[in-house]
Write an enzyme that holds these catalytic residues in place. Structure first.
Site, PDB file in Angstrom:
ATOM      1  N   ASP A 177      21.383  48.045  58.394  1.00  0.00           N
ATOM      2  CA  ASP A 177      22.690  48.041  57.746  1.00  0.00           C
ATOM      3  C   ASP A 177      22.714  48.995  56.563  1.00  0.00           C
ATOM      4  O   ASP A 177      23.765  49.482  56.174  1.00  0.00           O
ATOM      5  CB  ASP A 177      23.054  46.622  57.308  1.00  0.00           C
ATOM      6  CG  ASP A 177      23.372  45.785  58.531  1.00  0.00           C
ATOM      7  OD1 ASP A 177      22.431  45.254  59.150  1.00  0.00           O
ATOM      8  OD2 ASP A 177      24.557  45.720  58.907  1.00  0.00           O
TER       9      ASP A 177
HETATM   10  O1  MRU Z   1      26.118  40.444  60.364  1.00  0.00           O
HETATM   11  P1  MRU Z   1      26.212  41.404  61.513  1.00  0.00           P
HETATM   12  O2  MRU Z   1      26.313  40.718  62.851  1.00  0.00           O
HETATM   13  O3  MRU Z   1      27.278  42.452  61.315  1.00  0.00           O
HETATM   14  O4  MRU Z   1      24.811  42.146  61.453  1.00  0.00           O
HETATM   15  C1  MRU Z   1      24.443  43.085  62.407  1.00  0.00           C
HETATM   16  C2  MRU Z   1      23.106  43.633  62.104  1.00  0.00           C
HETATM   17  O5  MRU Z   1      22.446  43.298  61.153  1.00  0.00           O
HETATM   18  C3  MRU Z   1      22.639  44.713  62.979  1.00  0.00           C
HETATM   19  O6  MRU Z   1      21.298  44.547  63.288  1.00  0.00           O
HETATM   20  C4  MRU Z   1      22.849  45.994  62.191  1.00  0.00           C
HETATM   21  O7  MRU Z   1      24.167  46.085  61.762  1.00  0.00           O
HETATM   22  C5  MRU Z   1      22.450  47.162  62.948  1.00  0.00           C
HETATM   23  S1  MRU Z   1      23.836  47.816  63.790  1.00  0.00           S
HETATM   24  C6  MRU Z   1      23.475  48.901  64.969  1.00  0.00           C
END
Ligand code: MRU
Length: 395
Positions: free
Chosen positions: A267
């Site tokens: 992220d």
């Molecule tokens: O909280 P989320 O479901 O939005 O988190 C998603 C993640 O942490 C993913 O692993 C991350 O965004 C990588 S996206 C290709």
């Protein structure tokens, strides 16, 4: 059929642009698309996690504003000056940015789109319409670029695993050799504009006939792994096994060097390589180091935040206690039939009154990361340190 979390139609002669998102809260049991026509709707959609995954969040926000401004253009109701349109876009982007704090892709997109609007305003022949159109073109470009970036990430990652892991080298020589990869959370077509980052690496390994099995962790508490990644793996017919997060250590101990690597998304990658990703990522990196398994982060350059020096500076979103104390899903009969039409049940799984800590992400120290797979290549540490500067010089 290709999985698509984001469906966008550009404006035509008769209609303004339109945007639909796949409601990921209803997956894997229901496939329902929802129209997103305003920034308020996009903000709510992102906050409620109907759309999730760092790149997907940024693209939905960018396109929602393209739809909003495109609708104003079609109705011939643009403000009277180019400067006012720029100001309007800027305010709407600032608002969208407040939807979720940890993933940098949204902030990165907001910054880039503001520059587009500003540059368009500075053109000698700028009009309200040219500024709006410049914004729309740039937002639409983000959707296209994300897919090609992910395919490049997949190829770079697959090649790196072939060349730098025991299983990769053996499998190249001998097709009876197993090559497995473990991933966490969701990084596939549903978390991006298409193909995926870490899941893109898994897809590319499979296409190259290198991968024999993918493991995906459940990803408590929100179960992106069991709901979304497992859904994509089944959809693409990739041999795959689901584990709970707490089984990872036993898996690594059992598989030995058949398990080539743990590959996760991100992220936000700080300038020193510390990486914020879904809660549970850090524990996997510690396990990987203990077992001598390579630990890789797959992320486009839009996820690398040179303005954040280290993981200490990353704001970690904390979410509602109910995400830990309850689960949601359709009822299932004793024979295993899922009763989707009866709607979702909410089940309490914890003692009433217990206090809960629910950080949505954690930060894996750069020290535990063997490489960051980007669309322009895999960045490895030199003398123990990541230097992302050079990859931003490349086009
Ligand atoms: O909280 P989320 O479901 O939005 O988190 C998603 C993640 O942490 C993913 O692993 C991350 O965004 C990588 S996206 C290709």
């Amino acid at each position: 059929m290709v999985l698509q979390a984001i469906q966008y139609e550009p404006a035509s002669a008769s209609s303004p642009p339109s945007l639909r998102i796949l409601d990921q809260l209803l997956l894997p049991h229901r496939t329902t698309y929802e129209q997103v026509s305003t920034c308020e709707e996009a903000h709510a959609t992102i906050k409620q996690m109907k759309v999730r995954g760092a790149p997907a969040i940024a693209i939905v926000a960018a396109l929602a504003l393209a739809v909003e401004i495109g609708t104003v253009v079609a109705a011939r109701k643009l403000p009277s000056s180019a400067e006012e349109v720029k100001e309007y876009l800027s305010q709407r982007l600032d608002y969208l940015k407040t939807s979720r704090p940890t993933a940098v892709n949204l902030g990165d997109a907001v910054g880039k789109l503001k520059i587009v609007a500003k540059k368009a305003t500075l053109q000698p022949d700028a009009t309200p319409d040219t500024v709006a159109q410049a914004y729309i073109v740039a937002a639409e470009r983000m959707l296209v670029d994300d897919v090609s970036d992910n395919k490049a990430i997949g190829e770079h990652g697959a090649r790196w695993i072939e060349e730098n892991t025991v299983a990769g080298r053996k499998r190249k020589q001998e097709k009876s050799q197993e090559l497995q990869v473990l991933t966490h959370c969701n990084t596939g077509s549903l978390a991006t504009a298409g193909y995926g980052t870490a899941l893109g690496v898994i897809r590319s390994l499979r296409t190259a006939d290198m991968l024999t099995r993918a493991y995906c962790s459940e990803t408590r508490p929100y179960n992106q792994g069991s709901r979304l990644t497992a859904y994509e793996l089944v959809h693409d017919q990739i041999p795959a096994t689901l584990i709970t997060d707490s089984m990872a250590c036993a898996l690594l101990a059992k598989q030995g060097d058949r398990l080539a690597a743990i590959v996760v998304g991100a992220d936000r990658v700080a300038a020193n390589g510390d990486t914020a990703n879904k809660i549970g990522t850090y524990s996997l990196a510690v396990l990987a180091r203990h077992h001598g398994v390579k630990f890789l982060v797959a992320a486009p350059r839009t996820t690398i935040d040179l303005a954040t020096a280290s993981g200490q500076d990353i704001v970690i979103e904390e979410r509602a206690p109910e995400e830990v104390t309850r689960i949601k899903g359709p009822k299932v009969t004793p024979e295993g039939k899922i009763l989707v039409d009866e709607g979702a049940e909410v089940i309490s799984t914890a003692a009433i009154g217990i206090e809960v800590w629910n950080p949505a992400f954690d930060v894996t120290p750069a020290e535990l990361i063997d490489g960051v797979i980007t669309e322009v290549g895999v960045v490895e540490k030199v003398d123990g340190k990541f230097d992302f500067g050079p990859i931003f010089q490349q086009s």
